[in-house]
Scaffold this motif. Structure first.
Motif, PDB file in Angstrom:
ATOM      1  N   GLY A  67     -16.589 -11.791  -8.847  1.00  0.00           N
ATOM      2  CA  GLY A  67     -16.170 -13.018  -9.516  1.00  0.00           C
ATOM      3  C   GLY A  67     -14.751 -13.452  -9.202  1.00  0.00           C
ATOM      4  N   ALA A  68     -14.041 -12.700  -8.355  1.00  0.00           N
ATOM      5  CA  ALA A  68     -12.641 -13.009  -8.038  1.00  0.00           C
ATOM      6  C   ALA A  68     -12.510 -13.486  -6.591  1.00  0.00           C
ATOM      7  N   GLY A  69     -13.500 -14.210  -6.105  1.00  0.00           N
ATOM      8  CA  GLY A  69     -13.499 -14.621  -4.708  1.00  0.00           C
ATOM      9  C   GLY A  69     -12.324 -15.484  -4.314  1.00  0.00           C
ATOM     10  N   VAL A  70     -11.994 -16.458  -5.151  1.00  0.00           N
ATOM     11  CA  VAL A  70     -10.890 -17.363  -4.822  1.00  0.00           C
ATOM     12  C   VAL A  70      -9.582 -16.591  -4.786  1.00  0.00           C
ATOM     13  N   LYS A  71      -9.352 -15.758  -5.784  1.00  0.00           N
ATOM     14  CA  LYS A  71      -8.130 -14.957  -5.830  1.00  0.00           C
ATOM     15  C   LYS A  71      -8.025 -14.070  -4.588  1.00  0.00           C
ATOM     16  N   THR A  72      -9.133 -13.469  -4.186  1.00  0.00           N
ATOM     17  CA  THR A  72      -9.122 -12.562  -3.038  1.00  0.00           C
ATOM     18  C   THR A  72      -8.794 -13.297  -1.756  1.00  0.00           C
ATOM     19  N   ILE A  73      -9.423 -14.433  -1.548  1.00  0.00           N
ATOM     20  CA  ILE A  73      -9.261 -15.124  -0.272  1.00  0.00           C
ATOM     21  C   ILE A  73      -7.948 -15.903  -0.202  1.00  0.00           C
ATOM     22  N   MET A  74      -7.293 -16.133  -1.358  1.00  0.00           N
ATOM     23  CA  MET A  74      -6.024 -16.859  -1.332  1.00  0.00           C
ATOM     24  C   MET A  74      -4.932 -16.073  -0.621  1.00  0.00           C
ATOM     25  N   ASP A  75      -5.017 -14.729  -0.646  1.00  0.00           N
ATOM     26  CA  ASP A  75      -4.036 -13.950   0.113  1.00  0.00           C
ATOM     27  C   ASP A  75      -4.137 -14.275   1.601  1.00  0.00           C
ATOM     28  N   MET A  76      -5.352 -14.553   2.043  1.00  0.00           N
ATOM     29  CA  MET A  76      -5.571 -14.940   3.435  1.00  0.00           C
ATOM     30  C   MET A  76      -5.049 -16.355   3.683  1.00  0.00           C
ATOM     31  N   VAL A  77      -5.371 -17.251   2.787  1.00  0.00           N
ATOM     32  CA  VAL A  77      -5.015 -18.658   2.966  1.00  0.00           C
ATOM     33  C   VAL A  77      -3.499 -18.834   3.041  1.00  0.00           C
ATOM     34  N   THR A  78      -2.759 -18.055   2.262  1.00  0.00           N
ATOM     35  CA  THR A  78      -1.303 -18.158   2.279  1.00  0.00           C
ATOM     36  C   THR A  78      -0.748 -17.911   3.677  1.00  0.00           C
ATOM     37  N   LEU A  79      -1.260 -16.896   4.363  1.00  0.00           N
ATOM     38  CA  LEU A  79      -0.783 -16.604   5.720  1.00  0.00           C
ATOM     39  C   LEU A  79      -1.201 -17.696   6.699  1.00  0.00           C
ATOM     40  N   THR A  80      -2.387 -18.260   6.520  1.00  0.00           N
ATOM     41  CA  THR A  80      -2.798 -19.325   7.439  1.00  0.00           C
ATOM     42  C   THR A  80      -1.911 -20.554   7.270  1.00  0.00           C
TER      43      THR A  80
END
Length: 542
Positions: A282-295
């Protein structure tokens, strides 16, 4: 004779993109000698005829999708021109996909900045192939939410070997990673995703659904958002399974994009695709935001680099092209246009590297942590937003020669909008700024203190303007872009001041922070030495 060619500038090749960029050299002055030597070699390569031809071919000979083989078997393979693979091979060997994650003490404390310098020089050459490079680097941040998966995948990613073969990940010498987030009905609103994830036992899930945009479809595994029983969650799905069979990726078509043409972007259906959950249910957005920040950092660095490459073409043209018996560079109006653009390119570059520095120092410095969190959307917004109009103006400096596809400026111009659109469009970035302002206003207090310190007396009044803009934005969401741009301009000016950019910083402060409406380039007045600005930032080649 009509075949004689006169008054045409020579190709901008044979130089060195590193040595010809005084600002980049200054930004890298604290790097080790081996790194600076490496940047020197990369800068020389970028301006070789060979490298320029690779960039051209990779964009002319675009990727092709083959869904079936000649016997009718489903294969779902995207074929690329060898030029694309050559660019990928070199960028992977340079560690652009993994260097911030590698073990060892080399350049510790400056890893993001060192990588940014390499990424910047490479983006001046060709940016499409950097999409899978960016996603691979950033995906490792998301995988850290699941230490087991990180331990399994990170060593295979950080080999610095490019392996284009279609094999199970365990059999390859090097891996790249991608992501699949957006769907037809939601786009940016990933919470509207309908792709389902059902438990398949032993910690695995089966994914069923579609993705409207999935770039770099030949990556070895993808981070995918899907609806699990607990809510939207993040999953890692390999494209090829351990037995060599496909993992239910059904590519429907490749996107016919305006730019970014060397890079394939696909629509895909998932049919019983096996994946492992990354992070908490249920924490998909939180998890993938660490990736998005670097992009988002890469988007800013790449946009700065494209602008640098485009303006370098314009300055080179102006120095060699004669009009009315005088080189264009001698014309006062052309000088003002080029110098005005040069200020924005310098500011965008300095601001992008300022963000990279905050990533390096966030763990040990509260002010840098605040800058990284609060200013990532600000920097991404402004740097990426100014690239298309600046590159158009650079194109106009060349006239018709700039508008034809044979000139690299046409490719730069078509490439420019993508970084503003992907990884969070302008409105998304501005709303992210408001989100930070609402949830953690103290972060901006630290950011403003840093801006005030670096601007010094020359920026008197700027902090008051920013605080007033924040007060307005607190009750008026529609003013978010005003606040975001003012923050970006102020932070860029502060960084130019900190770097000791002298009259260049003065000109940027006076023309960008005065609140004067500017709709086109060439608005410098005679108080600013336009020729000095050009020659300082774009030194003539003897």
């Amino acid at each position: 004779m009509t075949d004689d060619v006169t008054n045409q500038p020579p190709p901008l090749t044979g130089g060195n993109a590193w040595r010809g960029d005084p600002l980049l050299i200054q930004l890298a002055e604290r790097f080790s000698d081996p790194v600076r030597k490496d940047l020197d070699g990369l800068g020389r390569f970028v301006l070789t005829q060979e490298a320029q031809e690779l960039a051209r071919l990779a964009n002319v000979e675009t990727p092709k999708l083959r869904t079936h083989d000649r016997q009718g078997r489903r294969i779902d393979v995207v074929e690329f021109h060898p030029a694309y693979h050559a660019l990928m091979r070199r960028s992977v060997a340079n560690g652009l996909h993994s260097s911030v994650w590698e073990n060892g003490d080399a350049e510790i404390g400056r890893r993001h900045q060192v990588r940014a310098a390499r990424f910047y020089l490479t983006a001046e050459l060709e940016t499409g192939h950097l999409c899978p490079i960016t996603m691979t680097n950033a995906s490792l941040a998301a995988l850290m939410a699941s230490p087991k998966l990180f331990r399994e995948w990170a060593p295979r990613v950080t080999t610095r070997k490019y392996d284009q073969s279609q094999k199970p990940p365990v059999e390859k010498t090097g891996l790249t990673l991608g992501m699949g987030m957006t769907e037809k009905q939601g786009g940016t609103d990933v919470r509207a995703n309908v792709t389902r994830a059902e438990r398949a036992g032993s910690g695995f899930y089966r994914l069923t659904g579609h993705k409207w945009f999935m770039s770099a479809p030949m990556s070895d595994a993808f981070l995918v958002l899907a609806q699990a029983p607990e809510g939207l969650s993040c999953f890692l799905a390999p494209r090829v399974l351990g037995d060599g069979s496909g993992n239910g990726f059904r590519f429907q078509r490749l996107k016919d994009k305006l730019g970014n043409r060397s890079n394939a972007s696909s629509e895909v259906e998932f049919v019983n695709t096996i994946g492992e959950m990354v992070g908490e249910p249920g924490a998909g957005v939180k998890t993938i935001m660490d990736m998005v920040t670097l992009t988002r950092l890469d988007c800013a660095v790449a946009s700065s680099a494209i602008m640098r490459a485009g303006l370098a073409e314009a300055v080179h043209h102006a120095r060699h092209r004669q009009v009315f018996g005088t080189n264009l560079i001698e014309q006062p109006l052309m000088q003002r246009v080029l110098a005005d653009m040069a200020l924005d390119v310098a500011a965008a570059t300095a601001l992008s590297f300022r963000l990279a520095r905050s990533f390096d120092e966030a763990a040990s410095d509260r002010g840098e942590a605040a800058f990284a969190r609060a200013m990532t959307p600000v920097v991404k917004y402004w740097v990426c937003k100014i690239a298309p109009p600046l590159l158009y103006e650079a194109m106009e400096c060349l006239g018709g020669n700039g508008y034809v596809e044979e000139a690299p400026l046409a490719r730069y111009y078509r490439e420019a909008p993508v970084n503003a659109i992907w990884e969070g469009s302008g409105n998304v970035m501005a709303l992210d700024v408001l989100r930070v302002l609402g949830r953690a206003p103290g972060l901006f207090e630290d950011v403003l203190a840093g801006i005030d310190r670096d601007l010094g007396a020359g920026g008197r009044g700027t902090i008051g303007v920013l605080k007033a803009a924040m007060q307005v934005a607190a009750t008026d969401d529609g003013s978010a872009r005003l606040l975001t741009e003012q923050l970006a301009l102020s932070a860029a000016a502060a960084e130019l001041r900190r770097l000791g950019a002298g009259r260049i910083a003065d000109a940027f402060v006076e023309t960008r922070l005065a609140g004067q409406w500017r709709n086109t380039y060439g608005m410098l007045d005679s108080r600013h030495d336009a020729r000095m600005i050009i020659d300082t930032l774009y030194p003539p080649v003897n």
